[in-house]
Design an enzyme around this catalytic site. Structure first.
Site: not given
Ligand SMILES: Cc1cc2nc3c(=O)[nH]c(=O)nc-3n(C[C@H](O)[C@H](O)[C@H](O)COP(=O)(O)OP(=O)(O)OC[C@H]3O[C@@H](n4cnc5c(N)ncnc54)[C@H](O)[C@@H]3O)c2cc1C
Length: 606
Positions: A441
Site C-alpha cells: 500500500e
Molecule cells: C505480501 C505482499 C502483498 C501485496 N499485496 C498486493 C496486492 O494485493 N495488490 C497489489 O497490487 N500489490 C500488492 N503488493 C505489492 C506492493 O504494494 C508493492 O510491493 C509495493 O507497493 C512496493 O512496490 P515494489 O515492490 O515494486 O518496490 P519498488 O517500487 O521497486 O521500490 C523499491 C524501493 O525504492 C523506493 N522507491 C521507489 N520509487 C521511489 C521514489 N520515487 N522516491 C523514493 N523512493 C522510491 C521504495 O520506497 C522502496 O524502498 C503486495 C506486496 C507484498 C510483498
C-alpha cells in the site's frame, strides 16, 4: 501459544468519551440504528469470534502456510471453516449499504470489527479485508448493473475481491503498468497481462473471486494518465450471478514469504480474460485513489493490531519471567527473583508498546469519523472537504503507525529474551508479520513523499494549516486560564503540544523555502518529516485522551484506575516519545549533500 483479549474498554473509551461517536451518528439519519446497545452487543460478539475462532489459527496458519497445487491454492486448516462462520454471522456486510444487502452501520463501527479481527489473525483478516477494497471501488465507481451483480455477492461474502495493481516491473511506479485491455464488440474487454503479489488472488474460501485490475486501453497515453480500471471475475457469471465457465485468470504460483504466510500472495496470469470497464477510460488511477486512502487506513490499522498483540503477550511474560532483583530492593522476597517487569528498561519497552497501541488506536478511530463523513456527504463540497482531511492524515497514519507497529513487535521479542527468537512463543512471527505493513500500500518512503511533496508543498500547506489550527484550538480551550482543576492539570500536555505544533508549522515553511533552492531536500527530509509529524499527531490524541480521562475521573468512581492509567501513559508519551521530534527536526533540516555527494561508483570498492 499467544493470547489475545479484545480491548473493549479501550475501544469504548475512544468511541464514547474521546470522540463521541454517538453524537456524531446523530447527524446522519442513516445511522439511527447505531445505538450504544447495538454497538456493545456487536463488540462482545466480535470479541468472542476473534478470541475463540481466529486467534487459535494464527500460529498454526503461519506454520502450515498456503499450499499451491496446479493453479489451486489451499488455505491453512481451519481458515475455510472460520470464513464460513464469518459469513454466517453477517460480519462482512456490517458497514455496507443496505440496498446491496449490507446492514448500513457506520464505517467507523466496522473499524472496531476490523481491529479485533486483524489483531487476532492478520493473515486471515486479509481475505475479507481485500474484499472491502473491491466493494468500495464498485460502490464509488461502478454502474448500477455492476453494483447489483458484484456488490451483492461481495457484501454477503460468497465472493471475495482483490486489487490487482502490481506487475513484475512496477509496484510504486504504476505508470509502467503493461497489462492490456482490448475492447470487444459487446462492450466488454479482453484483459491480458501478469500481475504479481496479489493478496487473496487465489484461495479456496469462496466459489468466485472478483479482481479489480489496472490495465491499458489500445493507444492509451503513456504513464499514469493512460491507465483504466476493470472488473475481472475469476469465473464468468450471467447477469444473475450464476457461475459459468472459467475466465482465463490463472494463478501461476504463490510467494514464499517472510511473514503473513497464511495470506496467499499470488502471481495471476490474465489471458484474454473478459472484464468490464469501471469508471471512465484512462481514469483508473484516479478511481483507485478514492479507495486507496481508506485501504491505507486499513494498513495503518495493521500497525495498531501488531502493537496490541505484541503488548498483550509481552505484559503477561514480563509479569511471570523471574530474573534478578529490582534495583530498589526485593519486590517479591518470597520468590527466588523478581519478575522482569520491575526493571526500568523492561518497563520502558512495555510502556512504549502501550503508548503506541493506545495512541495509534486513537489516531485510527479519529480518522474513521472522517471516513463516515465522506460516505455520508450530501454535497460535492462536503465530500471534497472530508476527502482533503483524509488525504492529509492518511500518509501519516499509514507510515508512522506501521513503523511504530514494527517497533512494538521488536520490543515484544526483546522482552521475551532468547525465547522471543524461538517460534513456539509466537513473538518472532509478530515481528515477521508486522514488517510487510511498511511496504505494501505504498512504502514508508512513498507515503513520506506524498505527505511532504503533494499534501504540503503542492497545496502550500493548506491541510496542514487546518489540522494545526484544530490542535491549537484544542490547546487554547484547555489552557491554564481555565478555573477548572483538571484543565490546570492538562497544562503539562498543552504547553509541549502547542510548542511542537508551532514547530511543525515553522519547519514546514522552512522546508518549503529550502525546496525552492534544492529539490533533493524533499526526498532527503521526507521520512524524518513524516515521523516528526506522526509524533505530534499522536501527542494531540494522547492529550485528548488525558483530557477525557480527567473528566471521567470526576464522575466515574468505579473505573478510576482505568482513567489514571490513561493519564500516566499520556505522561510517559510526552516525556519519552514526543522528544523524538527533536532529533528528527535536526536530521530533516540537514543538507541533502551528505546523502548525495558521494559518487555512486565510490559507494563500494569491491
Ligand atoms: C505480501 C505482499 C502483498 C501485496 N499485496 C498486493 C496486492 O494485493 N495488490 C497489489 O497490487 N500489490 C500488492 N503488493 C505489492 C506492493 O504494494 C508493492 O510491493 C509495493 O507497493 C512496493 O512496490 P515494489 O515492490 O515494486 O518496490 P519498488 O517500487 O521497486 O521500490 C523499491 C524501493 O525504492 C523506493 N522507491 C521507489 N520509487 C521511489 C521514489 N520515487 N522516491 C523514493 N523512493 C522510491 C521504495 O520506497 C522502496 O524502498 C503486495 C506486496 C507484498 C510483498
Amino acid at each position: 501459544m499467544l493470547s489475545y483479549k479484545a480491548p473493549i474498554a479501550d475501544i469504548k473509551f475512544l468511541i464514547e468519551d474521546v470522540f463521541d461517536y454517538y453524537g456524531h451518528y446523530q447527524k446522519y439519519p442513516e445511522f439511527v440504528e447505531a445505538t450504544p446497545d447495538l454497538n456493545d452487543a456487536i463488540l462482545q460478539e466480535c470479541a468472542k469470534f476473534c478470541e475463540n475462532e481466529l486467534l487459535p489459527l494464527y500460529q498454526s496458519g503461519d506454520k502450515e502456510g498456503c499450499t499451491f497445487n496446479n493453479g489451486a491454492v489451499t488455505t491453512p486448516k481451519g481458515f475455510k471453516e472460520a470464513y464460513n462462520k464469518y459469513v454466517e454471522g453477517g460480519w462482512q456486510s456490517l458497514s455496507h449499504p443496505i440496498e446491496h444487502g449490507g446492514q448500513g452501520l457506520p464505517p467507523s463501527l466496522g473499524m472496531a470489527k476490523s481491529e479485533m479481527m486483524g489483531t487476532a489473525n492478520w493473515s486471515w483478516a486479509m481475505y475479507p479485508g481485500l474484499s472491502h477494497g473491491a466493494m468500495n471501488t464498485v460502490q464509488s465507481h461502478g454502474s448500477e448493473a455492476q453494483k447489483e451483480l458484484y456488490l451483492t455477492r461481495l457484501t454477503e461474502g460468497s465472493w471475495t475481491g482483490t486489487m490487482c495493481l502490481t506487475e513484475p516491473q512496477c509496484g510504486t511506479d504504476l505508470g509502467q503498468v503493461k497489462t492490456k485491455a482490448e475492447p470487444n464488440e459487446d462492450g466488454t474487454y479482453n484483459i491480458t497481462g501478469t500481475k504479481i503479489f496479489i493478496s487473496a488472488g487465489e484461495h479456496d474460501l469462496t466459489e468466485n473471486i472478483i479482481h479489480i485490475v489496472l490495465a491499458r486501453l489500445p493507444n492509451a497515453p503513456a504513464g499514469t494518465r493512460g491507465i483504466s480500471l476493470f472488473i475481472v471475475p475469476k469465473v464468468k457469471t450471467d447477469a444473475q450471478g450464476n457461475l459459468g465457465e472459467s475466465n482465463h485468470v490463472t494463478c501461476g504460483s504463490i510467494e514464499d514469504k517472510m511473514g503473513i504466510k497464511a495470506s496467499a500472495t499470488a502471481v495471476l496470469n490474465f489471458d484474454n480474460a473478459v472484464g468490464e470497464l469501471i469508471g471512465p477510460e484512462h481514469k483508473g488511477l484516479e478511481c483507485m485513489f478514492t479507495f486507496m486512502n481508506t485501504a491505507r487506513v486499513g494498513t495503518a490499522l495493521q500497525g495498531v493490531c501488531t502493537a496490541e498483540l505484541a503488548y498483550q503477550n509481552s505484559l503477561i511474560y514480563a509479569k511471570e519471567r523471574l530474573s534478578m532483583r529490582s534495583l530498589t530492593g526485593k519486590k517479591f522476597p518470597e520468590q527466588v527473583a523478581d519478575p522482569i517487569i520491575v526493571h526500568p528498561d523492561v518497563r520502558k519497552m512495555l510502556m512504549t508498546q502501550k503508548a503506541i497501541s493506545e495512541g495509534g488506536r486513537a489516531m485510527i478511530y479519529y480518522t474513521a469519523k472522517i471516513v463516515d463523513e465522506i460516505e455520508m456527504a450530501k454535497t460535492d463540497a462536503e465530500k471534497e472537504a472530508a476527502d482533503e482531511r483524509l488525504g492529509f492524515i492518511t500518509p501519516i497514519l499509514k507510515a508512522f503507525l506501521t513503523e511504530l507497529g514494527s517497533e512494538s513487535a521488536n520490543h515484544g521479542l526483546q522482552i521475551f529474551g532468547g525465547h522471543g527468537f524461538i517460534k513456539e512463543w509466537g513473538m518472532e512471527q509478530i515481528v515477521r508479520d508486522a514488517r510487510i505493513a511498511t511496504l505494501y500500500e505504498g512504502t514508508t518512503g512513498i507515503q513520506a513523499l506524498d505527505l511532504l511533496g503533494r499534501k504540503i508543498l503542492l497545496t502550500r500547506g493548506k491541510s496542514l494549516k487546518a489540522f494545526t489550527k484544530e490542535i491549537l484550538t484544542f490547546c487554547k480551550d484547555k489552557s491554564m486560564i481555565s478555573q477548572s482543576p483538571h484543565k490546570r492539570q492538562m497544562n503539562k500536555f498543552i504547553w509541549p503540544l502547542s510548542k511542537a505544533t508551532a514547530n511543525w508549522q515553522q519547519y514546514s515553511l522552512r522546508l518549503a523555502l529550502k525546496a525552492k533552492k534544492d529539490r533533493d531536500i524533499i526526498g532527503s527530509a521526507s521520512v524524518d518529516y513524516l515521523m516528526f509529524s506522526g509524533y505530534i499527531v499522536m501527542a494531540y490524541f494522547w492529550a485528548q485522551m488525558a483530557q477525557a480521562a480527567y473528566e471521567k475521573l470526576a464522575t466515574d468512581v468505579e473505573n478510576r484506575d482505568f482513567y489514571r492509567a490513561k493519564i500516566k501513559t499520556a505522561e510517559f508519551y510526552f516525556e519519552r516519545m514526543l522528544p523524538r521530534t527533536k532529533s528528527l527536526a535536526k536530521t530533516m533540516m540537514a543538507d541533502p549533500k551528505t546523502l548525495m555527494q558521494l559518487d555512486q561508483e565510490l559507494l563500494s570498492f569491491l
